[in-house]
Design a protein around this motif. Structure first.
Motif, PDB file in Angstrom:
ATOM      1  N   SER A  57      -7.064  -5.257 -46.489  1.00  0.00           N
ATOM      2  CA  SER A  57      -6.079  -5.219 -45.123  1.00  0.00           C
ATOM      3  C   SER A  57      -6.442  -5.869 -43.896  1.00  0.00           C
ATOM      4  CB  SER A  57      -6.268  -4.055 -44.809  1.00  0.00           C
ATOM      5  OG  SER A  57      -4.832  -2.998 -44.413  1.00  0.00           O
ATOM      6  N   ASP A  59      -4.725  -6.381 -39.503  1.00  0.00           N
ATOM      7  CA  ASP A  59      -4.221  -6.341 -38.017  1.00  0.00           C
ATOM      8  C   ASP A  59      -4.721  -7.542 -37.578  1.00  0.00           C
ATOM      9  OD1 ASP A  59      -3.027  -5.110 -36.731  1.00  0.00           O
ATOM     10  OD2 ASP A  59      -4.202  -3.705 -36.373  1.00  0.00           O
ATOM     11  N   ASN A  85      -9.019  -1.473 -38.532  1.00  0.00           N
ATOM     12  CA  ASN A  85      -8.863  -1.982 -40.509  1.00  0.00           C
ATOM     13  C   ASN A  85      -9.861  -0.884 -41.155  1.00  0.00           C
ATOM     14  OD1 ASN A  85      -7.847  -4.937 -40.107  1.00  0.00           O
ATOM     15  ND2 ASN A  85      -8.319  -4.721 -38.550  1.00  0.00           N
ATOM     16  N   ASP A  88      -7.700   1.528 -42.780  1.00  0.00           N
ATOM     17  CA  ASP A  88      -7.324   1.040 -43.653  1.00  0.00           C
ATOM     18  C   ASP A  88      -7.728   0.628 -44.857  1.00  0.00           C
ATOM     19  OD1 ASP A  88      -4.002   0.915 -41.746  1.00  0.00           O
ATOM     20  OD2 ASP A  88      -4.960  -1.304 -41.527  1.00  0.00           O
ATOM     21  N   SER A 225      -0.931   5.526 -37.389  1.00  0.00           N
ATOM     22  CA  SER A 225      -1.738   4.344 -36.226  1.00  0.00           C
ATOM     23  C   SER A 225      -0.080   3.959 -35.256  1.00  0.00           C
ATOM     24  CB  SER A 225      -1.823   2.877 -37.031  1.00  0.00           C
ATOM     25  OG  SER A 225      -0.980   2.395 -38.369  1.00  0.00           O
TER      26      SER A 225
END
Length: 325
Positions: A57, A59, A85, A88, A225
């Motif tokens: 993942s 971000d 992160n 996730d 989130s």
């Protein structure tokens, strides 16, 4: 009176790329372990031990949009980037094995800021049993921290949003609304609520409850989130089910009501629509909710009507939550 130093603040432009890369990556992680890392920082790419499905993942946090250095210390910002992160990966049922970080920074950024970001990321990564194993550094007009989290499934099946089932109960791993409240307090310049401000600057969700959820047979899981309503809406869309939540059952921090009074607002605005708490939201078979989770609602089959129903509120804003654009 603070003494004025004659030493100028060193910036990344003063130091140069080679020294900066060595500063960021040239030392071992804070816990001194290399578990699962076959090749770490310093080569063309990192190599992690594996052998099964990999979960990935990514971000990005942008200065002025996701954080402000006049509100948060660099250590807090670095930790926040890692937590977002890790959430996730762990909400998929994965175990975090490493993080790769790409930093874009202005040439006038202080080296001490970069060191703080590094230390915050390392400490947070170690909390999840992982390391920052590589990345990239480039110059730009704005500080941007882009993190990619890598994890292993360890023979577990991925926990997906689409597998929530009719008859499930909805539960969360911790209090919601604190980060949104902290942001509004910072924007308004209102002091006296340190726990809420800390929840925004450096969230510390109980992500380790994800492991117990997978053992208990969790059906669907995600992290909060973008706000509770937004996550419920996504789970509803992916699963084809409807979600009903009772806001009175959602856990909150004790400071939340007083902060809402100070800002003349409804705390449910943060509980339902505030983002960046990064606590876990999951659907479990009825009777299978593990210790540490709080039941807040149910998963239902509904023909027509809204995908998300909030008990006691008729006019729910289904668009509540974080919106990038």
């Amino acid at each position: 009176m603070r003494a004025v130093s004659d030493d100028p603040v060193r910036t990344v432009g003063d130091v140069g790329e080679v020294e900066l890369i060595d500063l960021i990556a040239g030392h071992r992680s804070v816990d001194g372990t290399d578990t699962g890392v076959l090749v770490g920082p310093g080569d063309d790419a990192a190599v992690l031990a594996g052998g099964g499905p990999v979960v990935v993942s990514t971000d990005a946090l942008v200065d002025g949009q996701h954080f402000r250095l006049d509100w948060s210390t660099p250590i807090q910002v670095g930790a926040k980037a890692i937590v977002a992160n890790a959430a996730d990966v762990m909400s998929m049922g994965g175990r975090v094995t490493g993080f790769v970080v790409s930093l874009t920074c202005p040439k006038d950024l202080g080296v001490d800021t970069l060191v703080g970001l590094r230390d915050g990321m390392r400490t947070a990564a170690a909390r999840y049993g992982a390391q920052v194993v590589g990345g990239d550094l480039t110059a730009g007009s704005q500080l941007v921290i882009a993190v990619t989290a890598i994890g292993a499934m360890d023979s577990r099946s991925p926990v997906r949003l689409s597998t929530a089932r009719e008859g499930d109960v909805l539960a969360v791993s911790g209090p919601l609304g604190a980060s949104g409240a902290g942001l509004d307090l910072l924007l308004a310049g209102v002091t006296g609520f340190p726990t809420l401000v800390a929840a925004h600057c450096e969230p510390s969700p109980n992500l380790f409850l994800a492991a117990g959820a997978t053992s208990a047979g969790v059906h669907a899981m995600t992290d909060v989130s973008d706000g509770l309503i937004s996550e419920l809406r996504t789970m509803a869309r992916q699963s084809g089910c409807a979600m009903t939540v009772d806001p009175a059952r959602v856990p909150v921090l004790p400071e939340l009501a007083a902060a809402a009074a100070a800002l003349h607002t409804d705390p449910l605005r943060w509980v339902l629509g505030g983002g960046e708490d990064h606590e876990l939201l999951a659907s479990f078979p009825a009777g299978a909710v593990p210790v540490g989770w709080t039941v807040i609602g149910t998963v239902e089959h509904r023909t027509g009507g809204p995908a998300v129903v909030v008990t006691g509120i008729d006019d729910v804003d289904l668009d509540a939550g974080w919106r990038t654009f």
